[in-house]
Design an enzyme around this catalytic site. Structure first.
Site, PDB file in Angstrom:
ATOM      1  N   SER A 107       0.968  -1.163   0.195  1.00  0.00           N
ATOM      2  CA  SER A 107       0.020   0.252   0.134  1.00  0.00           C
ATOM      3  C   SER A 107       0.526   1.240  -0.410  1.00  0.00           C
ATOM      4  O   SER A 107       2.017   1.014  -1.042  1.00  0.00           O
ATOM      5  CB  SER A 107      -1.154   0.407   1.149  1.00  0.00           C
ATOM      6  OG  SER A 107      -2.044   1.119   1.236  1.00  0.00           O
ATOM      7  N   ASP A 246      -2.317   6.753  -3.398  1.00  0.00           N
ATOM      8  CA  ASP A 246      -1.206   5.329  -2.726  1.00  0.00           C
ATOM      9  C   ASP A 246      -0.375   4.789  -4.086  1.00  0.00           C
ATOM     10  O   ASP A 246      -1.424   4.082  -4.738  1.00  0.00           O
ATOM     11  CB  ASP A 246      -1.848   4.860  -0.986  1.00  0.00           C
ATOM     12  CG  ASP A 246      -2.446   3.854  -1.435  1.00  0.00           C
ATOM     13  OD1 ASP A 246      -3.160   4.177  -2.211  1.00  0.00           O
ATOM     14  OD2 ASP A 246      -3.061   2.920   0.141  1.00  0.00           O
ATOM     15  N   ASP A 248      -1.161   1.303  -4.532  1.00  0.00           N
ATOM     16  CA  ASP A 248      -2.301   0.384  -4.342  1.00  0.00           C
ATOM     17  C   ASP A 248      -3.238   0.643  -4.632  1.00  0.00           C
ATOM     18  O   ASP A 248      -3.781  -0.187  -5.095  1.00  0.00           O
ATOM     19  CB  ASP A 248      -2.099  -0.754  -3.312  1.00  0.00           C
ATOM     20  CG  ASP A 248      -2.762  -0.614  -2.288  1.00  0.00           C
ATOM     21  OD1 ASP A 248      -3.501   0.717  -1.977  1.00  0.00           O
ATOM     22  OD2 ASP A 248      -3.161  -1.341  -1.899  1.00  0.00           O
ATOM     23  N   ASP A 250      -5.853   1.922  -3.528  1.00  0.00           N
ATOM     24  CA  ASP A 250      -7.434   1.679  -3.286  1.00  0.00           C
ATOM     25  C   ASP A 250      -7.580   3.225  -1.761  1.00  0.00           C
ATOM     26  O   ASP A 250      -8.595   3.268  -1.626  1.00  0.00           O
ATOM     27  CB  ASP A 250      -7.147   1.071  -1.605  1.00  0.00           C
ATOM     28  CG  ASP A 250      -6.569   0.698  -0.677  1.00  0.00           C
ATOM     29  OD1 ASP A 250      -5.538   1.760  -0.420  1.00  0.00           O
ATOM     30  OD2 ASP A 250      -6.099  -0.085  -0.146  1.00  0.00           O
TER      31      ASP A 250
END
Length: 450
Positions: A107, A246, A248, A250
């Site tokens: 992340s 960010d 990843d 999400d």
């Protein structure tokens, strides 16, 4: 790893890649997950399947290969979909009809870290008890497995995976975004191609920054944890809005035309009031965590919207959304969940919905964000020797009572233990920042004496 330490944390398995999170661990974790997540398929003659995606960090290549080997060793066919945002992997797990989804990502964490997140059929995160089953299964794994035709196949490329996800995003937003100038900070992460393409496909004029991942630069001075970059870029380019993701993707945080940050709480307030107008906000309810700003609660009360609070972590938001079949939830950090379109937080989808609200109303982001007033919030992390003793200590209880009496309805205090460190977090909100700092300082001093 200590025998008493739980392998799974609040969002999968995390650690320094090739030290705490090794290829060997990933392979065993994959084999155990394949065993647990496919054990109830006895009546299904189709071979079990898994999808594996990753963000661009260098260790993802190694860990994805190890995960695929572990799963194939237990008879699961694996489709590797390459670099994809976490919400994209969740969507594709459902869209392909796979039994398991695996995302290799840490992340917003620095490049040397990595993590492994699992999704069940339908693209849903695993509950704690299933994660515990997987962890227990790791200790009981047999060295051998199926042979011959029983071994799983590993398909190295899914040529249509990214296009499927992009088509899904395009279908989710019907509003034409023509005329909106957006700068997007991709954090040199998993959304580096997807987010600019999705925004452009919806009609926006897109300028992308930090969209050239090279396996080593993910989250490095960019993305939703380094908002100064997108703030400067929006002003420089004369854009209407900035969106920061960010690693990843999400998460999504925003910036208005003047370079002011619009955080997850404000984004939820904007979307909630818009959905309420369209009668799309189920039970007039928004789900957020206890860390959301008091200003969000006050704004929702003013609009007749119920705010349901959960523990910190998007998994707890997801659980509450499922319990009430609610239509919107999220976190101050920029995880926003729209269950009618996604099974988890989707930063690119959030950005699309935010711009759609701008197009629908003809208002600027600053005008929309004024729906809530952000109260000053002070957070102090206090090192402690025993997190379990803090809240029961008489001196802490007395300090909390005094703080709550001083703040009244115009502020609040929240004390909670860190989930990963020997720290106690002291959070205070008040009408004025100076008062919040003074009250937080007194509470932190009380905690430090225990």
């Amino acid at each position: 790893m200590n025998a008493m330490t739980r392998l799974f944390g609040t969002d999968g398995v995390r650690g320094l890649a090739n030290e705490a999170l090794t290829a060997s661990l990933a392979m065993r974790l994959g084999a155990a997950a394949a065993t647990v997540l496919t054990r109830d398929r006895s009546s299904d003659r189709r071979r079990p399947t898994a999808l594996i995606g990753r963000d661009p960090r260098v260790s993802g290549e190694m860990l994805a290969a190890a995960m695929a080997a572990g799963m194939a060793s237990k008879g699961v066919d694996v489709l590797r979909v390459g670099v994809i945002p976490t919400p994209g992997l969740a969507f594709l797990t459902d869209d392909y009809g796979a039994d398991i989804g695996v995302m290799i990502s840490a992340s917003h964490n620095p490049m040397p870290d990595n993590g492994i997140k699992f999704f069940s059929a339908g693209g849903k995160k695993l509950p704690d008890d299933v994660e515990d089953e997987i962890e227990a299964a790791m200790a009981e794994l047999a060295e051998t497995g199926p042979t011959g035709t029983g071994i799983g196949r590993v398909i190295e490329e899914a040529p249509d995976a990214r296009e499927r996800y992009l088509a899904h995003l395009k279908d989710a937003v019907t509003q034409d975004l023509s005329g909106i100038k957006v700068v997007v900070d991709c954090a040199n992460g998993a959304a580096s191609e997807v987010a600019p393409r999705a925004y452009a496909a919806a009609g926006a004029e897109v300028t992308a920054i930090f969209n050239a991942p090279n396996a080593f630069n993910i989250n490095d001075g960019s993305g939703s944890t380094h908002m100064e970059q997108i703030q400067a870029a929006v002003v420089e380019h004369g854009a209407d809005i900035g969106l920061a993701h960010d690693g990843d993707a999400d998460r999504c945080l925003a910036v208005d035309a003047a370079g002011n940050i619009v955080d997850g709480d404000q984004i939820m307030a904007i979307l909630a009031t818009g959905m309420q107008e369209r009668n799309a906000l189920v039970d007039n309810t928004l789900v957020a965590t206890v860390m959301s700003n008091l200003g969000l609660k006050l704004a929702m009360k003013e609009h007749g919207i119920t705010l349901k609070e959960t523990a910190v972590g998007d998994r707890y938001v997801l659980e509450e959304l499922g319990r009430g079949d609610y239509s919107l939830g999220g976190e101050q950090s920029g995880h926003v969940v729209l269950p009618s379109h996604a099974t988890t937080g989707d930063g690119t989808l959030t950005g699309l919905m935010l711009m759609a609200r701008m197009a629908e109303t003809g208002k600027t982001l600053a005008e929309l964000a004024s729906v809530m007033k952000v109260l000053p919030q002070v957070l102090i992390n206090v090192p402690v020797s025993d997190k379990g003793r803090i809240l029961d200590a008489p001196e802490v209880q007395e300090a909390i009572r005094a703080a709550e009496q001083e703040l009244g309805d115009a502020g609040r205090v929240l004390l909670r233990p860190s989930g990963t460190e020997e720290l106690f977090r002291v959070m205070v909100e008040a009408a004025e920042e100076e008062q919040a700092r003074k009250v937080a300082g007194r509470l932190a001093a009380a905690v430090a004496t225990v």
